[in-house]
Design an enzyme around this catalytic site. Structure first.
Site, mmCIF file in Angstrom:
data_model
loop_
_atom_site.group_PDB
_atom_site.id
_atom_site.type_symbol
_atom_site.label_atom_id
_atom_site.label_comp_id
_atom_site.label_asym_id
_atom_site.label_seq_id
_atom_site.Cartn_x
_atom_site.Cartn_y
_atom_site.Cartn_z
ATOM 1 N N GLU A 186 0.892 -1.176 0.000
ATOM 2 C CA GLU A 186 0.000 0.000 0.000
ATOM 3 C C GLU A 186 0.917 1.209 0.000
ATOM 4 O O GLU A 186 1.444 1.601 1.041
ATOM 5 C CB GLU A 186 -0.861 -0.005 1.269
ATOM 6 C CG GLU A 186 -1.771 -1.209 1.405
ATOM 7 C CD GLU A 186 -3.008 -1.104 0.535
ATOM 8 O OE1 GLU A 186 -3.287 -0.022 -0.001
ATOM 9 O OE2 GLU A 186 -3.682 -2.130 0.371
ATOM 10 N N CYS A 234 -2.122 9.257 2.228
ATOM 11 C CA CYS A 234 -1.754 8.735 0.901
ATOM 12 C C CYS A 234 -2.793 9.127 -0.123
ATOM 13 O O CYS A 234 -2.474 9.358 -1.280
ATOM 14 C CB CYS A 234 -1.602 7.221 0.973
ATOM 15 S SG CYS A 234 -3.002 6.412 1.747
HETATM 16 P P1 NAP Z 1 8.373 4.700 4.518
HETATM 17 O O1 NAP Z 1 9.537 5.552 4.739
HETATM 18 O O2 NAP Z 1 8.380 3.770 3.363
HETATM 19 O O3 NAP Z 1 8.139 3.888 5.867
HETATM 20 C C1 NAP Z 1 7.091 2.962 6.007
HETATM 21 C C2 NAP Z 1 7.570 1.822 6.852
HETATM 22 O O4 NAP Z 1 8.539 1.091 6.102
HETATM 23 C C3 NAP Z 1 8.287 2.265 8.125
HETATM 24 O O5 NAP Z 1 8.024 1.337 9.141
HETATM 25 C C4 NAP Z 1 9.737 2.224 7.693
HETATM 26 O O6 NAP Z 1 10.626 2.114 8.773
HETATM 27 C C5 NAP Z 1 9.749 0.985 6.842
HETATM 28 N N1 NAP Z 1 10.830 0.905 5.876
HETATM 29 C C6 NAP Z 1 11.235 1.851 5.004
HETATM 30 N N2 NAP Z 1 12.251 1.379 4.242
HETATM 31 C C7 NAP Z 1 12.490 0.120 4.650
HETATM 32 C C8 NAP Z 1 13.435 -0.891 4.262
HETATM 33 N N3 NAP Z 1 14.308 -0.691 3.287
HETATM 34 N N4 NAP Z 1 13.405 -2.072 4.908
HETATM 35 C C9 NAP Z 1 12.524 -2.290 5.886
HETATM 36 N N5 NAP Z 1 11.612 -1.384 6.310
HETATM 37 C C10 NAP Z 1 11.595 -0.188 5.696
HETATM 38 O O7 NAP Z 1 7.042 5.558 4.378
HETATM 39 P P2 NAP Z 1 6.573 6.732 5.348
HETATM 40 O O8 NAP Z 1 7.249 7.956 4.932
HETATM 41 O O9 NAP Z 1 6.652 6.317 6.765
HETATM 42 O O10 NAP Z 1 5.021 6.797 5.031
HETATM 43 C C11 NAP Z 1 4.473 7.683 4.161
HETATM 44 C C12 NAP Z 1 4.174 7.003 2.843
HETATM 45 O O11 NAP Z 1 3.207 5.982 3.062
HETATM 46 C C13 NAP Z 1 3.572 7.939 1.847
HETATM 47 O O12 NAP Z 1 4.142 7.716 0.575
HETATM 48 C C14 NAP Z 1 2.104 7.552 1.855
HETATM 49 O O13 NAP Z 1 1.413 7.889 0.674
HETATM 50 C C15 NAP Z 1 2.184 6.087 2.073
HETATM 51 N N6 NAP Z 1 0.927 5.551 2.600
HETATM 52 C C16 NAP Z 1 0.200 4.701 1.806
HETATM 53 C C17 NAP Z 1 -1.009 4.210 2.245
HETATM 54 C C18 NAP Z 1 -1.824 3.277 1.389
HETATM 55 O O14 NAP Z 1 -2.714 2.627 1.924
HETATM 56 N N7 NAP Z 1 -1.552 3.163 0.101
HETATM 57 C C19 NAP Z 1 -1.499 4.581 3.508
HETATM 58 C C20 NAP Z 1 -0.733 5.444 4.289
HETATM 59 C C21 NAP Z 1 0.486 5.915 3.825
HETATM 60 P P3 NAP Z 1 11.411 3.401 9.386
HETATM 61 O O15 NAP Z 1 10.391 4.286 9.984
HETATM 62 O O16 NAP Z 1 12.309 2.774 10.399
HETATM 63 O O17 NAP Z 1 12.138 4.033 8.240
#
Ligand code: NAP
Length: 456
Positions: free
Chosen positions: A229, A263
């Site tokens: 997602e 998102c």
């Molecule tokens: P993110 O940086 O990708 O982080 C999301 C989760 O993934 C966090 O727990 C993060 O851990 C972990 N993560 C990131 N890179 C990783 C890796 N290489 N290996 C393992 N774990 C990893 O995203 P965010 O900035 O927190 O969230 C915002 C994004 O989420 C936006 O793009 C938003 O649109 C999207 N979103 C999508 C939905 C949907 O349903 N489509 C809903 C809500 C949000 P850390 O915190 O430790 O980096």
């Protein structure tokens, strides 16, 4: 320590958490796997329903206390955080009511004998979740999978550890056996190790493309099913016959809810050329009303962004848009408050060549694009590597539906901003990811559709 609550309103570090040890990870996986072995043929559903019913009660009883933890972790308005707790409680009600129906064996029609599908658990899942809805994101994957019989280990965002732990503690307090949902404070390398573990059957992630790519690649390497997602760059198409009063009442929420960090926030407003000035005035009216301040103060209407890093990233994107020819119709001024505030901003004179056209701006910034023909508006909406959600605003509902059907997206809303409800599936296409959460679709993502066939 990587896992910290840094209050985005005060900038103070309120809590820090040590990373989970290898022994703690092993214990979580072992306990989860043991539960899966007990549950995989359908045993224990009544007990699990009772746990989720109690979880719903606890969420309602502790509504404000739980909401405050989220506000302190990532800055959201207390009222919005309370709404999030309510939504999670509604997931409990919905899935408890529907679990028997969704798990009932399904007969398959065949002229060659008897066939049916058993809906069985798949195993321990890893959930990797973001910070923007600290409770909701966990609830929408944990609740259905627990009822299915899939235990879960959680790697939540490093900036909302207090709420993640509180949610998992509440699940145990509701009566779930140890191992049902274990919060782990783990590094990316540890996430890869967990995915590789043979006891892990699948991975669900909500987050950015960056996180999604990395985690999906690990899951693929080990042939584990995943759901992704990811981000969005949602279009909000205003048709010529849009009801202007309804539109004026919608645009503020569509872009500013959760300080624009959703998102499915409407990010690209695509309006008829002749309506541009009127529409920008409408946005300005909504954006200029906001009161920034302490998100725990109920009179505040716009929260700070989740972190300093988030604010800096958004500012860079706005600067890039301006350097690429965008005009600031409103906002983009410094905010004289200590927290990570970003003034609501409206960018105009944008087109598909703008350097931010295909980027997700995660904060209170509206991009306004114009079109001459509806076909041009649809093409512009579709000219995106994302495909999460979109809105179509028009008084002729049949026509608005026809326009919506032409958008390459996972979700469309007519005459409404984005919405998320227990019974409505949530998810995207293209680089917004794959798979669905919520509703029956989400419930069955990690179900083993076990065929039993008896030829005549
Ligand atoms: P993110 O940086 O990708 O982080 C999301 C989760 O993934 C966090 O727990 C993060 O851990 C972990 N993560 C990131 N890179 C990783 C890796 N290489 N290996 C393992 N774990 C990893 O995203 P965010 O900035 O927190 O969230 C915002 C994004 O989420 C936006 O793009 C938003 O649109 C999207 N979103 C999508 C939905 C949907 O349903 N489509 C809903 C809500 C949000 P850390 O915190 O430790 O980096």
């Amino acid at each position: 320590m990587a896992y910290k609550t840094v209050n985005p309103y005060t900038n103070e570090v309120e809590h820090e958490y040590a990373n989970s040890t290898a022994a703690e990870i092993e214990a979580a996986l072992a306990a989860g796997h043991e539960l899966y072995q007990q549950w995989r043929t359908g045993a224990g559903l009544a007990e699990r329903k009772a746990v989720i019913t109690r979880l719903g009660e606890l969420l309602r009883e502790r509504r404000t206390e739980m909401a405050e933890l989220m506000t302190r972790d990532m800055g959201k308005l207390i009222g919005e955080a309370e709404g999030e707790v309510d939504l999670c409680a509604s997931f409990c009600d919905y899935y408890v009511e529907k679990a028997d129906e969704f798990l009932a064996p399904k007969p398959i029609y065949t002229t060659t004998g008897n066939a049916h599908i058993l809906k069985q658990a798949l195993g321990v899942l890893l959930a990797v979740e973001p910070w923007n809805f600290p409770f909701y994101q966990i609830a929408r994957v944990f609740i259905p999978n627990f009822l299915v019989g899939n235990p879960m280990v959680l790697k939540d965002a490093s900036n909302c550890p207090t709420s993640a732990q509180a949610f998992c503690d509440l699940v145990l307090e509701a009566g779930a056996p140890k191992g049902s949902l274990t919060n782990l404070f783990v590094s990316y390398d540890q996430v890869s190790e967990i995915i590789a573990d043979p006891r892990i059957a699948g991975v669900c992630l909500t987050g950015s493309e960056r996180g999604g790519e990395a985690v999906a690649a690990e899951a693929g390497k080990h042939l584990k099913k995943s759901t992704m997602e990811l981000g969005g760059n949602d279009a909000f198409i205003v048709l010529e016959d849009a009801d202007l009063d309804k539109l004026a009442a919608t645009v503020g929420f569509a872009r500013l809810y959760n300080a624009g960090q959703v998102c499915t926030s409407s990010k690209r407003f695509i309006v008829p050329e002749g309506m541009k000035d009127q529409f920008v005035e409408m946005l300005k009216a909504a954006f200029s009303q906001v009161k920034m301040g302490d998100p725990l103060d109920r009179s505040t209407t716009l929260a700070p962004l989740s972190s300093k890093r988030a604010k800096e990233k958004l500012q860079k994107q706005v600067d890039k848009a301006i350097a690429g020819g965008a005009t600031v119709a409103y906002g983009n001024e410094p905010v004289d408050l200590p927290g990570q505030f970003f003034m609501p901003t409206i960018l105009t004179d944008l087109d598909q060549d703008s350097p931010i056209f295909n980027e997700e701006l995660f904060g209170p910034v509206a991009e306004v694009y114009t079109y001459k023909t509806e076909a041009e508006a649809i093409a512009m909406a579709n000219n995106s590597s994302y495909g999460l959600g979109n809105t179509v605003f028009g008084s002729n509902i049949q026509h608005a539906r026809e326009v919506a059907a032409q958008i390459e997206t996972g979700m469309s809303w007519i005459n409404s901003a984005w919405a998320s409800l227990a019974e409505i599936p949530f998810g995207g296409v293209k680089r917004s990811g794959y798979g669905r959460e919520l509703s029956e679709f989400g419930f069955t993502e990690f179900v083993n559709h076990h065929l039993v066939y008896e030829p005549e």
